[in-house]
Design a protein around this motif. Structure first.
Motif, mmCIF file in Angstrom:
data_model
loop_
_atom_site.group_PDB
_atom_site.id
_atom_site.type_symbol
_atom_site.label_atom_id
_atom_site.label_comp_id
_atom_site.label_asym_id
_atom_site.label_seq_id
_atom_site.Cartn_x
_atom_site.Cartn_y
_atom_site.Cartn_z
ATOM 1 N N GLY A 181 44.754 0.503 67.378
ATOM 2 C CA GLY A 181 43.397 0.594 67.909
ATOM 3 C C GLY A 181 43.132 -0.461 68.964
ATOM 4 N N GLU A 182 43.544 -1.694 68.654
ATOM 5 C CA GLU A 182 43.328 -2.783 69.608
ATOM 6 C C GLU A 182 44.102 -2.535 70.895
ATOM 7 O OE1 GLU A 182 42.744 -6.098 66.179
ATOM 8 O OE2 GLU A 182 44.344 -6.446 67.660
ATOM 9 N N LEU A 190 45.025 0.277 72.117
ATOM 10 C CA LEU A 190 44.404 1.346 72.897
ATOM 11 C C LEU A 190 43.170 0.861 73.632
ATOM 12 C CD1 LEU A 190 44.747 4.375 70.486
ATOM 13 C CD2 LEU A 190 45.980 3.984 72.620
ATOM 14 N N ASP A 191 42.385 0.035 72.958
ATOM 15 C CA ASP A 191 41.177 -0.484 73.618
ATOM 16 C C ASP A 191 41.532 -1.281 74.859
ATOM 17 O OD1 ASP A 191 39.295 -1.086 70.557
ATOM 18 O OD2 ASP A 191 39.281 0.601 71.959
ATOM 19 N N THR A 192 42.454 -2.214 74.675
ATOM 20 C CA THR A 192 42.835 -3.054 75.814
ATOM 21 C C THR A 192 43.497 -2.239 76.912
ATOM 22 O OG1 THR A 192 43.270 -4.803 74.203
ATOM 23 C CG2 THR A 192 43.990 -5.197 76.455
ATOM 24 N N PHE A 193 44.401 -1.365 76.490
ATOM 25 C CA PHE A 193 45.120 -0.556 77.457
ATOM 26 C C PHE A 193 44.147 0.290 78.271
ATOM 27 C CE2 PHE A 193 48.420 1.194 79.635
ATOM 28 C CZ PHE A 193 48.810 2.473 79.315
ATOM 29 N N SER A 194 43.219 0.897 77.560
ATOM 30 C CA SER A 194 42.224 1.725 78.233
ATOM 31 C C SER A 194 41.432 0.912 79.250
ATOM 32 C CB SER A 194 41.302 2.337 77.184
ATOM 33 O OG SER A 194 40.153 2.828 77.789
ATOM 34 N N GLN A 195 41.087 -0.295 78.842
ATOM 35 C CA GLN A 195 40.360 -1.184 79.743
ATOM 36 C C GLN A 195 41.176 -1.469 81.003
ATOM 37 O OE1 GLN A 195 39.838 -5.350 78.784
ATOM 38 N NE2 GLN A 195 37.898 -4.798 77.825
ATOM 39 N N LYS A 196 42.455 -1.811 80.803
ATOM 40 C CA LYS A 196 43.310 -2.155 81.951
ATOM 41 C C LYS A 196 43.485 -0.961 82.873
ATOM 42 C CE LYS A 196 43.306 -6.012 80.337
ATOM 43 N NZ LYS A 196 42.198 -6.837 80.841
ATOM 44 N N LEU A 197 43.665 0.205 82.266
ATOM 45 C CA LEU A 197 43.812 1.387 83.111
ATOM 46 C C LEU A 197 42.555 1.639 83.923
ATOM 47 C CD1 LEU A 197 45.788 4.014 81.020
ATOM 48 C CD2 LEU A 197 46.592 2.463 82.780
ATOM 49 N N GLY A 198 41.412 1.400 83.281
ATOM 50 C CA GLY A 198 40.156 1.558 84.000
ATOM 51 C C GLY A 198 40.095 0.628 85.204
ATOM 52 N N THR A 199 40.528 -0.605 84.978
ATOM 53 C CA THR A 199 40.554 -1.572 86.082
ATOM 54 C C THR A 199 41.490 -1.116 87.175
ATOM 55 O OG1 THR A 199 40.192 -3.327 84.462
ATOM 56 C CG2 THR A 199 40.918 -3.994 86.658
ATOM 57 N N ILE A 200 42.678 -0.665 86.778
ATOM 58 C CA ILE A 200 43.640 -0.212 87.781
ATOM 59 C C ILE A 200 43.058 0.961 88.569
ATOM 60 C CG2 ILE A 200 45.905 0.859 88.123
ATOM 61 C CD1 ILE A 200 46.917 -0.793 85.781
#
Lengths: 444, 434
Positions: free
Chosen positions: A245-246, A248-258
């Motif tokens: 879960g963690e 995915l949260d972080t990954f999703s955030q980073k992808l959003g930034t990218i």
């Protein structure tokens, strides 16, 4: 046993395995699409389970795989391999291509050709070619999610597009969407469990998809999942799922930034910089018009600038058509993964709740722990196992996908610079030739 | 052998001199026939320093001074390596020299100075006159000015130029004593007035139009380049954000972590590379600015000829009208209407003695007038001839210099592309290792 046994189980018939495989239900799919699938109106209800629980359809592959999975748990070497049979050859190939516009009195829409080549016995023919529209893909995805809730179903490209903002029939949009649909279908076809789903079979083979009844069931199913899970609170999530879960949260955030960065670059590059660069090139051209000796060099520079502009356009097209959509798709993928994690939590919560209640009753009046509670435990364990396996596979695919995506981005940038460099280098040759020409004509 | 030495020595410590061709040899335009001073003397503007002092109105100010170094060419040729003579000059002193030359040689396209204030500045570039990059570019521009002047067939012989290079104190006073200021002021007034020339010099008028075009094109180009530079800067810098996010992302990855992290570093390097790229491009901009100013100088020469022409026409006109007056007085026949004529008719003609006195005066004036017209005609013709010769020289120099500048610009672009390919290839290596 209900009328019309679950597909694919004709050969096995072992009830125990059936139970293990179908933790969430033993009832068959009451409705199915396509003329070659029998429709049963009956729903077999197991005691203890509420109405309308989602239906799991088995497949022979997952039966044997599950057994091998249970054996492989302590085997580190085996864990490193794909537990989903990396030794198995691929026997189902699908492609999405050939978009066509359909205009009717009611609506206008695009269909895509879905081609299938397979040696699987579940398919009557070795090859199929059907036409499907986005709605059909959407139907398939919903069906897969509902019938295989413990598995990760790949995402689809976004459904709704704002009319007036995006041209739904423009070549770029259709092309981008088609690539995403192709990817979706390929991922499903590669999945050892999902690829045997009868809905997929129908999708790939049926002349007309009869979907309406499926939609009615969908709403009921959606509610029932809520009913099942409602009221149970999760005590302790296992650490590995917390970690997932963690991550995915972080990954999703980073992808959003990218995504934001890529969009910004696109804007700066293809709107702002490109515009100024074009203007810059024309100034050289204009100046060339009023010069004699300098005319060719100035025209030459204008030409190089124009070439660079063209190369820049190519780069920008690539970013918007190939890079950004894949990025966005992964963000959607992450969302659906989070959903599955939530579902897993709910299943665990239900089990814990029921267990607690059962234990209390046992203490009170020595009622034994009901079988349903054990079934819940099985459910939890299966879900966890499916999820872990899918997670591993997802991580591997993610790594491949991003490696491909990012190297692609690097390649496109390299190609842009190479094109520009080539233009300037040929100009230098031209100009230096001219310089020597001028020098020799001077001394003469 | 002397020529070789000039080529070798005059390049000096200034690698970015836009007078040097890409192979390091000095541009041909520096060594025209009869270039005197530069063959006798090696000149350079070696350094810049900040100074502080009280100015003419006793206010404390900070300014920059530039070290002008000279060495006798023959000593160098003989293999000695004498230390240079040097003196410090401010930008305002260079301006004074240039203004003096413009007034003294009105038919010569006098080489321009580097810009007084930073113009066509893209937004991250400093517009501050004290900024070290600006000062450095100005130093180069001032040296370029001196080298051009000192190699000019006409300008290089000027005494004030020689003293500028050799006499630290009292030079300004010497220049003022020539009285050029007054001439400058009157010329300026005359030039700013609008006047129409009856028979303009065709080629010089064409040249004036050409210079207008050159001015407009170079300034358009400089503006467009500034906008492009701004945008390019933004594109590169935004890529730096990839560096940060890749680094953050790598923290949650196992196998992909190292590749991502390294790729991020390359993205940072990419973002940083634009500063050098754009700084180098400023030299190209400086070359364009030089010719923007040159265009003004050409225009000035054409205009001054127009003024000469106009003054000649005025003098001729004056002579004609005086001759007419003489004729009228002599014959009594009034051809053209004049108030005098009318009053004469009304009040009677004047006495013969008065008439004779007037006639004599007129004869003197006519004689003077004829001299004036003769002088002015000669001046005008000479001006036109010399101006045209210098303009032809200028055209050749411009074509060579600008072609050279365009080649250098293309080389800069190639270098930028190569750097881009390098960085992205490095990043790709990292991605492949993910």
């Amino acid at each position: 046993m209900s009328v019309g046994a679950p597909r694919g189980l004709a050969s096995s018939g072992q009830k125990l395995i059936t139970e293990i495989l179908h933790p969430l239900s033993a009832a068959e799919e009451p409705l199915s699409p396509g003329p070659d699938v029998t429709i049963s109106a009956e729903k077999d209800k197991e005691p203890g389970l509420t109405n309308g629980t989602p239906v799991e359809i088995s497949s022979p592959a997952s039966a044997s795989v599950l057994l091998s999975r249970l054996q492989l748990d302590g085997d580190p070497e085996a864990d490193a391999h794909d537990p989903f049979g990396s030794g198995e050859p691929r026997d189902l190939f699908v492609t999405v291509d050939d978009p066509k516009k359909h205009v009717s009195t009611m609506e206008t829409y695009i269909t895509y050709r879905v081609s299938t080549k397979t040696t699987r016995i579940e398919f009557d023919l070795p090859e199929y070619s059907v036409r499907r529209r986005y709605q059909d893909f959407d139907w398939l995805r919903i069906k897969l999610e509902d019938s295989q809730p413990t598995h990760l179903v790949p995402p689809l490209p976004e459904k709704f597009v704002m009319k007036g903002v995006v041209d739904r029939f423009s070549e770029e949009f259709v092309d981008t969407r088609m690539k995403a649909l192709d990817k979706f279908l390929k991922r499903v076809a590669d999945h050892p469990v999902l690829s045997f789903n009868p809905h997929l079979n129908a999708f790939l083979t049926a002349k007309d998809l009869n979907k309406r009844q499926g939609l009615a069931l969908l709403t009921k199913v959606g509610e029932s999942v809520k009913n099942v899970a409602g009221g149970y609170k999760l005590r302790a999530r296992p650490a590995e799922f917390c970690a997932m879960g963690e991550y995915l949260d972080t990954f999703s955030q980073k992808l959003g930034t990218i995504d934001r960065i890529a969009q910004r670059i696109l804007r700066e590059q293809s709107a702002e910089y490109l515009t100024e660069l074009r203007e810059y090139g024309t100034v050289y051209s204009t100046w060339a018009g009023s010069e004699e000796q300098l005319q060719r060099p100035l025209e030459g520079v204008a030409g190089c600038v124009t070439t660079s502009c063209g190369a820049l356009e190519d780069l920008s097209d690539n970013m918007s058509q190939d890079f950004l959509p894949v990025l966005r798709e992964y963000i959607l993928y992450i969302e659906s993964m989070k959903n599955v994690l939530r579902k897993r939590d709910q299943v665990q919560a239900e089990y814990e709740g029921r267990l607690e209640a059962a234990v209390l009753r046992k203490q009170e009046d020595r009622t034994p722990i009901p079988v349903e509670v054990e079934k819940c435990q099985d459910k939890v364990e299966c879900f966890n196992a499916d999820l872990k396996a899918d997670w591993e596979r997802w991580q591997r695919n993610k790594r491949q996908d991003f490696k491909q995506l990012l190297t692609g981005m690097a390649d496109k940038n390299i190609s842009y610079y190479e094109k520009s460099q080539a233009a300037w280098e040929s100009l230098i040759t031209l100009l230096q030739e001219k310089q020597t020409e001028d020098k020799t004509s001077e001394t003469n | 052998r002397m020529a070789e030495d000039v080529k070798e020595e005059s390049v000096t410590s200034n690698d970015e001199s836009d007078l040097a061709a890409s192979d390091g040899s000095l541009n041909n335009t520096m060594l025209t026939e009869g270039s005197c001073l530069l063959r006798r003397m090696e000149i350079s503007v070696a350094e810049a320093e900040k100074r502080s002092g009280k100015n003419a109105v006793s206010i404390q100010e900070t300014y920059t001074v530039y070290l002008v170094e000279t060495r006798p060419m023959d000593a160098i040729a003989e293999g000695h390596n004498p230390p240079p003579d040097s003196l410090w000059r401010r930008y305002s002193e260079f301006e004074l020299l240039r203004n003096y030359l413009i007034v003294t040689y009105p038919y010569i396209v006098v080489p321009p100075l580097p810009e007084k204030r930073a113009e066509f500045v893209w937004h991250k570039l400093s517009a501050d006159n004290m900024d070290p990059d600006f000062v450095e570019r100005r130093r180069i521009g001032l040296e370029n000015f001196l080298l051009r002047v000192a190699s000019h067939p006409v300008l290089s012989n000027n005494e004030m130029l020689y003293h500028f290079l050799t006499k630290e104190h009292g030079w300004k006073e010497m220049v003022y004593e020539t009285g050029f200021q007054a001439k400058a002021d009157s010329r300026l007034r005359a030039l700013s007035a609008t006047f129409r020339v009856r028979s303009p010099h065709k080629r010089l008028v064409e040249m004036k139009h050409y210079s207008d075009g050159l001015q407009s094109h170079t300034s358009q180009l400089l503006r467009a380049r500034t906008r492009v530079a701004d945008r390019l800067y933004a594109v590169y810098k935004v890529h730096g954000n990839y560096g940060r996010v890749f680094s953050e992302w790598s923290a949650i990855e196992k196998e992909m972590g190292d590749g991502l992290q390294s790729a991020g570093h390359h993205m940072d390097a990419y973002a940083a590379s634009v500063d050098d790229i754009l700084e180098e491009e400023e030299h190209y901009a400086d070359q364009l600015k030089e010719y923007l100013s040159y265009a003004e100088a050409v225009r000035a020469v054409c205009r001054k000829h127009e003024l000469s022409q106009f003054e000649l026409e005025m003098a001729s006109q004056d002579l004609i009208s005086k001759k007419q007056q003489r004729e009228e007085l002599a014959t009594g026949i009034v051809r053209t209407f004049s108030l005098k004529g009318m009053t004469n008719k009304l009040f009677g003609q004047e006495a013969p003695e008065q008439r004779d006195a007037k006639l004599n005066l007129l004869e003197e004036l006519i004689a003077e007038g004829e001299e004036t017209v003769k002088e002015k005609t000669a001046e005008c013709d000479e001006h036109a001839e010399k101006a045209w010769a210098d303009i032809v020289r200028f055209k050749d120099q411009k074509d060579k210099d600008l072609q050279e500048a365009l080649i250098n610009y293309a080389l800069m672009q190639i270098s930028m592309c190569k750097k881009g390919i390098q960085v992205w290839s490095n990043a790709k290596e990292c991605f492949l290792k993910m």
